[in-house]
Design a protein around this motif. Structure first.
Motif, PDB file in Angstrom:
ATOM      1  N   GLY A 168     -29.679  60.124  39.859  1.00 58.97           N
ATOM      2  CA  GLY A 168     -28.584  59.383  40.474  1.00 58.97           C
ATOM      3  C   GLY A 168     -27.511  60.304  41.035  1.00 58.97           C
ATOM      4  O   GLY A 168     -27.230  61.365  40.485  1.00 58.97           O
ATOM      5  N   TRP A 169     -26.914  59.893  42.141  1.00 59.88           N
ATOM      6  CA  TRP A 169     -25.812  60.657  42.733  1.00 59.88           C
ATOM      7  C   TRP A 169     -24.541  60.404  41.931  1.00 59.88           C
ATOM      8  O   TRP A 169     -24.184  59.260  41.651  1.00 59.88           O
ATOM      9  CB  TRP A 169     -25.600  60.248  44.176  1.00 59.88           C
ATOM     10  N   LYS A 170     -23.846  61.460  41.597  1.00 60.48           N
ATOM     11  CA  LYS A 170     -22.565  61.362  40.892  1.00 60.48           C
ATOM     12  C   LYS A 170     -21.469  61.919  41.801  1.00 60.48           C
ATOM     13  O   LYS A 170     -21.551  63.060  42.273  1.00 60.48           O
ATOM     14  CB  LYS A 170     -22.596  62.162  39.585  1.00 60.48           C
ATOM     15  N   GLU A 245     -24.451  55.994  32.789  1.00 55.41           N
ATOM     16  CA  GLU A 245     -24.800  55.107  33.901  1.00 55.41           C
ATOM     17  C   GLU A 245     -26.152  55.490  34.498  1.00 55.41           C
ATOM     18  O   GLU A 245     -26.465  56.666  34.647  1.00 55.41           O
ATOM     19  CB  GLU A 245     -23.727  55.163  34.988  1.00 55.41           C
ATOM     20  N   THR A 246     -26.932  54.478  34.850  1.00 63.03           N
ATOM     21  CA  THR A 246     -28.268  54.714  35.407  1.00 63.03           C
ATOM     22  C   THR A 246     -28.404  54.188  36.829  1.00 63.03           C
ATOM     23  O   THR A 246     -29.516  54.065  37.340  1.00 63.03           O
ATOM     24  CB  THR A 246     -29.337  54.046  34.512  1.00 63.03           C
ATOM     25  N   ALA A 247     -27.303  53.874  37.481  1.00 64.91           N
ATOM     26  CA  ALA A 247     -27.344  53.374  38.854  1.00 64.91           C
ATOM     27  C   ALA A 247     -27.634  54.518  39.825  1.00 64.91           C
ATOM     28  O   ALA A 247     -27.403  55.691  39.508  1.00 64.91           O
ATOM     29  CB  ALA A 247     -26.022  52.712  39.218  1.00 64.91           C
ATOM     30  N   ALA A 278     -22.012  69.330  36.574  1.00 65.00           N
ATOM     31  CA  ALA A 278     -21.416  69.221  37.904  1.00 65.00           C
ATOM     32  C   ALA A 278     -21.947  67.994  38.627  1.00 65.00           C
ATOM     33  O   ALA A 278     -23.151  67.749  38.641  1.00 65.00           O
ATOM     34  CB  ALA A 278     -21.729  70.470  38.720  1.00 65.00           C
ATOM     35  N   PRO A 279     -21.075  67.203  39.239  1.00 62.20           N
ATOM     36  CA  PRO A 279     -21.545  66.072  40.047  1.00 62.20           C
ATOM     37  C   PRO A 279     -22.108  66.578  41.372  1.00 62.20           C
ATOM     38  O   PRO A 279     -22.066  67.779  41.670  1.00 62.20           O
ATOM     39  CB  PRO A 279     -20.271  65.246  40.256  1.00 62.20           C
ATOM     40  N   ILE A 337     -20.034  60.659  51.432  1.00 59.43           N
ATOM     41  CA  ILE A 337     -21.019  60.145  50.471  1.00 59.43           C
ATOM     42  C   ILE A 337     -22.287  59.701  51.189  1.00 59.43           C
ATOM     43  O   ILE A 337     -23.410  59.970  50.734  1.00 59.43           O
ATOM     44  CB  ILE A 337     -20.409  58.993  49.651  1.00 59.43           C
ATOM     45  N   GLU A 338     -22.140  59.025  52.311  1.00 57.11           N
ATOM     46  CA  GLU A 338     -23.310  58.609  53.089  1.00 57.11           C
ATOM     47  C   GLU A 338     -24.113  59.821  53.547  1.00 57.11           C
ATOM     48  O   GLU A 338     -25.348  59.823  53.497  1.00 57.11           O
ATOM     49  CB  GLU A 338     -22.875  57.772  54.287  1.00 57.11           C
TER      50      GLU A 338
END
Length: 353
Positions: A168-170, A245-247, A278-279, A337-338
């Motif tokens: 997942g992206w953080k 979170e798993t989204a 790190a995100p 983000i996109e």
């Protein structure tokens, strides 16, 4: 007594999905021991260690399953005996590694190969084992590694929680006091339909004040004594909430790293504490042009410029992707983000340092 003594499940697991998990569980249900061999190529963008870790977490309670990973850069050619010999020799070497690690070097041989591929017959024959074909047509779990890499969001439900957390992206929004991190992060989460993780530091401060008032009813925010342990607690809890979170996309207001920067602001020195993972992207809200709003919990208007500079220096030193938001902050953040998500999908997978 189960049907087989030692089974092999072999693949790239690029990334592991529910079809792979079904295959492993099937092998384990029919075998006393099951060795899962993850063979990755050096050009692939999901690290081998990540795949091994995700499989290990997912199958931690599956009896008899052992996961091992190694590098396989040999070409693929099912019509070449020479290429087959290279792959089989490597497979035997990895099985030997697993047996040695288990303290049973004489138990490396397998008597069954479980796969969902037609080439499983040839592999099993060359290993002197029986081939057990499982769900060749992908009816039980209609997914493939290629489909996952091409469109991870559409196929997200085919991933286990361990893999979801890893892929997942953080995105973390951080900045000095009263620079809009909460407003922006919450708005971004709403825009993308993503979970929003609020800043735990504010909640911790509220709890700390309540605890102080249990000693003295007239305790105030200004009178609180901050300790190294406070920032350790904030960092670990913020990280726990983000990683839970798993989204596909998670937006957070601050993270464990930000807690270390806030620690310098309140303790007068940079605390050597757990920085968290790190995100994929940090978004730094600039203080310039943003009015300071006193909400009863803030006291650092005079330090905003210093803190913005501190965040800039520390993010640069850490070598992580970050973007400073000045004008058109929401639109700029959405575009960033996109771009992040398109870029990762375009290269065929997700990679996390």
């Amino acid at each position: 007594m189960k049907e087989f003594g030692h089974a092999l499940v072999l693949g790239k697991f690029y990334p592991p999905h529910n079809g792979h998990h079904h295959l492993i569980e099937t092998a384990a249900s029919r075998s006393e021991r099951t060795t899962v061999t993850v063979l990755a190529a050096s050009h692939e963008t999901i690290p081998l260690d990540d795949r091994v870790r995700w499989l290990t977490e997912t199958h931690a309670s599956t009896p008899g399953v052992r996961i091992i990973g190694d590098l396989d850069d040999h070409p693929m050619d099912f019509d070449s005996d020479e290429i087959w010999d290279l792959h089989v020799a490597l497979t035997r070497a990895v099985l030997a590694r697993r047996a040695i690690a288990d303290g049973e070097p004489g138990e490396a041989r397998v008597d069954a190969v479980f796969s969902s591929e037609k080439y499983g017959d040839e592999l099993a024959g060359r290993l002197g084992a029986r081939h057990v074909l499982v769900d060749l047509d992908r009816l039980t779990h209609p997914v493939s590694g290629t489909a996952m890499r091409t469109d991870p969001v559409a196929n997200w439900h085919h991933l286990s929680p361990a893999v979801q957390r890893g892929l997942g992206w953080k995105v973390v929004v951080l900045g000095a006091e009263s620079t809009g991190t909460t407003t922006l992060s919450r708005r971004l989460a709403g825009h993308f339909g993503a979970p929003w993780i609020p800043e735990y530091g504010r909640e911790h401060t509220e709890h700390k004040l309540a605890a102080a008032r249990s000693f003295s009813a007239d305790a105030t925010l200004d009178g609180l004594v901050w300790t190294l342990g406070d920032f350790e607690d904030v960092a670990r809890e913020q990280e726990r909430r983000i990683q839970a979170e798993t989204a596909p996309l998670v937006i957070a207001d601050n993270d464990a790293f930000a807690a270390t920067v806030w620690g310098e602001r309140y303790l007068g020195f940079r605390p050597e504490i757990f920085p968290g993972s790190a995100p994929d992207l940090y978004l730094l809200t600039d203080h310039a042009g943003v009015p300071f709003e006193q909400d009863g919990w803030r006291d650092g208007e005079h330090l905003r410029s210093w803190m913005t500079g501190l965040f800039e220096r520390e993010l640069t030193a850490r070598g992580v992707p970050w973007l400073k938001l000045t004008e058109d902050r929401f639109a700029t953040a959405v575009t960033a983000i996109e771009h992040l998500m398109r870029q990762d999908v375009a290269r065929g997978s997700r990679s996390r340092a």
